[in-house]
Design a protein around this motif. Structure first.
Motif, PDB file in Angstrom:
ATOM      1  N   ASP A  46       1.045  -1.481  -0.435  1.00  0.00           N
ATOM      2  CA  ASP A  46      -0.088   0.082  -0.404  1.00  0.00           C
ATOM      3  C   ASP A  46       1.372   1.045  -0.171  1.00  0.00           C
ATOM      4  OD1 ASP A  46      -1.982  -1.347  -0.218  1.00  0.00           O
ATOM      5  OD2 ASP A  46      -2.135  -1.809   1.933  1.00  0.00           O
ATOM      6  N   THR A  58      -2.798   1.294  -4.413  1.00  0.00           N
ATOM      7  CA  THR A  58      -2.476  -0.757  -3.744  1.00  0.00           C
ATOM      8  C   THR A  58      -1.717  -1.201  -5.313  1.00  0.00           C
ATOM      9  OG1 THR A  58      -3.871  -1.178  -2.011  1.00  0.00           O
ATOM     10  CG2 THR A  58      -2.995  -3.081  -3.526  1.00  0.00           C
ATOM     11  N   TYR A 143     -12.681  -1.051  -3.474  1.00  0.00           N
ATOM     12  CA  TYR A 143     -12.400  -1.787  -2.416  1.00  0.00           C
ATOM     13  C   TYR A 143     -13.098  -3.685  -3.160  1.00  0.00           C
ATOM     14  CZ  TYR A 143     -14.009  -3.836   2.702  1.00  0.00           C
ATOM     15  OH  TYR A 143     -14.209  -4.195   3.318  1.00  0.00           O
ATOM     16  N   ARG A 147     -11.264  -7.049  -1.754  1.00  0.00           N
ATOM     17  CA  ARG A 147     -12.435  -7.058  -1.501  1.00  0.00           C
ATOM     18  C   ARG A 147     -11.415  -7.908  -0.136  1.00  0.00           C
ATOM     19  NH1 ARG A 147     -15.942 -10.946   0.448  1.00  0.00           N
ATOM     20  NH2 ARG A 147     -17.833 -10.397   2.053  1.00  0.00           N
ATOM     21  N   ARG A 149      -8.848  -9.161   0.858  1.00  0.00           N
ATOM     22  CA  ARG A 149      -7.723  -8.246   2.016  1.00  0.00           C
ATOM     23  C   ARG A 149      -7.909  -7.834   2.282  1.00  0.00           C
ATOM     24  NH1 ARG A 149      -3.885  -4.186   0.273  1.00  0.00           N
ATOM     25  NH2 ARG A 149      -1.456  -4.379   1.390  1.00  0.00           N
ATOM     26  N   TYR A 150      -9.224  -6.815   1.767  1.00  0.00           N
ATOM     27  CA  TYR A 150      -9.187  -5.629   2.926  1.00  0.00           C
ATOM     28  C   TYR A 150     -10.021  -6.602   4.026  1.00  0.00           C
ATOM     29  CZ  TYR A 150      -8.096  -1.960   0.001  1.00  0.00           C
ATOM     30  OH  TYR A 150      -7.473  -1.153  -1.301  1.00  0.00           O
ATOM     31  N   GLN A 153      -7.732  -8.383   6.681  1.00  0.00           N
ATOM     32  CA  GLN A 153      -6.653  -6.641   7.635  1.00  0.00           C
ATOM     33  C   GLN A 153      -7.866  -6.323   8.356  1.00  0.00           C
ATOM     34  OE1 GLN A 153      -4.618  -3.628   4.461  1.00  0.00           O
ATOM     35  NE2 GLN A 153      -3.087  -5.602   3.515  1.00  0.00           N
ATOM     36  N   ILE A 155     -10.157  -3.920   7.362  1.00  0.00           N
ATOM     37  CA  ILE A 155     -10.728  -2.298   7.110  1.00  0.00           C
ATOM     38  C   ILE A 155     -12.113  -2.943   6.271  1.00  0.00           C
ATOM     39  CG2 ILE A 155      -9.887  -0.924   5.721  1.00  0.00           C
ATOM     40  CD1 ILE A 155      -6.998  -1.969   5.709  1.00  0.00           C
ATOM     41  N   PHE A 160     -12.229   2.568   4.507  1.00  0.00           N
ATOM     42  CA  PHE A 160     -11.179   2.723   3.147  1.00  0.00           C
ATOM     43  C   PHE A 160     -11.569   3.505   3.259  1.00  0.00           C
ATOM     44  CE2 PHE A 160     -11.153   1.797  -0.823  1.00  0.00           C
ATOM     45  CZ  PHE A 160     -10.193   1.554  -1.297  1.00  0.00           C
ATOM     46  N   ARG A 191     -18.654  -4.323   6.493  1.00  0.00           N
ATOM     47  CA  ARG A 191     -18.082  -4.766   4.790  1.00  0.00           C
ATOM     48  C   ARG A 191     -18.943  -4.956   3.739  1.00  0.00           C
ATOM     49  NH1 ARG A 191     -16.289 -10.657   7.217  1.00  0.00           N
ATOM     50  NH2 ARG A 191     -18.600 -10.612   6.909  1.00  0.00           N
TER      51      ARG A 191
END
Length: 202
Positions: A46, A58, A143, A147, A149-150, A153, A155, A160, A191
Motif C-alpha cells: 500500500d 495498492t 474496494y 475485498r 484482502r481488506y 486486514q 478494514i 477504506f 463490510r
C-alpha cells in the motif's frame, strides 16, 4: 493501465544481484541520508502520502518503488507498507544509478516511472472536480476488487473510503447508508458484501 512487466523484470534482473533483503517498515524509517530503491519481487503493498497518511493506492509485485529519486534530491512524499509475505529487496539510489547505466536500463526505468505517473493522474482525476457520490462510487469498486484482502486486514468499507479520500466521515456514511437503503449495495458489519448496481448519478 497496462503494467510494464517486461521493463520491471529487466530492472529486477539488473538490480537484484546487488541488493539486500529489506525488512524495515514503514519504508520512511530508513536512513534519511541514504535514499533507497525498493525491489518488490512478490506480494502486495500500500502507498500512503507521508504528510497526512492518505492512502493513495495498492500495488503488487513485481514492481519497483523509488525510481524518481534517480532524478531528484527532493524528499519523497510517499511511503509504502508491504504485506508480511511480500518479498522485498533494496539498494542505495547511487548504486542503482550506476547499475542502470552499466546495463543500459534507462528506457526500462522511464517506462516504469511513466506507469507510476499515469497512476497518479488516474487517482487525481477520480477525486478532483468530482462529486462526493462519484468519488465514493469509484472507491466502492476499488474496494471490491481487493475485498478479501481488506477483510483480512479488518478494514471496513467506510474506513477504506476515509483513508483514500478527503471526504468527511459523516458524508461517507450518509452516502453508504442511502445506497444500502435503496438496494444498490449490500453491507454487513461494515463490510461491503456486494455491489448490485451503482447509478451513474445519485
Amino acid at each position: 493501465m497496462t503494467k510494464p512487466v517486461a521493463a520491471i523484470t529487466a530492472l529486477l534482473n539488473g538490480l537484484l544481484p546487488a541488493s539486500t533483503p529489506c525488512d524495515s517498515w514503514p519504508a520512511q524509517n530508513a536512513d534519511p541520508h541514504e535514499k533507497k530503491i525498493y525491489l518488490i519481487s512478490a506480494g502486495r503493498f500500500d502507498t500512503f502520502r507521508i504528510t497526512d497518511r492518505l492512502y493513495t493506492g495498492t500495488g503488487c509485485g513485481p514492481d519497483i518503488i523509488g525510481l524518481s529519486d534517480l532524478f531528484t534530491d527532493i524528499p519523497g512524499r510517499h511511503t509504502i507498507e508491504v504485506d508480511e509475505d511480500a518479498t522485498v529487496h533494496c539498494l542505495p539510489v547511487s548504486q542503482a544509478k550506476r547499475l542502470i547505466e552499466r546495463h543500459d536500463l534507462w528506457k526500462s526505468a522511464s517506462l516504469v516511472l511513466t506507469h507510476a505517473l499515469m497512476h497518479m493522474v488516474y487517482r487525481d482525476e477520480s477525486v478532483i472536480g468530482k462529486s462526493a457520490y462519484s468519488i465514493v462510487r469509484t472507491r466502492l469498486r476499488e474496494y471490491m476488487q481487493s475485498r478479501e484482502r481488506y477483510i483480512r486486514q479488518k478494514i471496513s468499507i467506510g474506513a477504506f473510503i476515509q483513508q483514500t479520500t478527503p471526504l468527511s466521515r459523516k458524508l461517507i456514511y450518509k452516502i453508504l447508508a442511502e445506497l444500502a437503503d435503496h438496494g444498490h449495495i449490500v453491507i454487513s458489519r461494515g463490510r461491503l458484501e456486494k455491489i448490485v448496481r451503482l447509478p451513474e448519478h445519485y
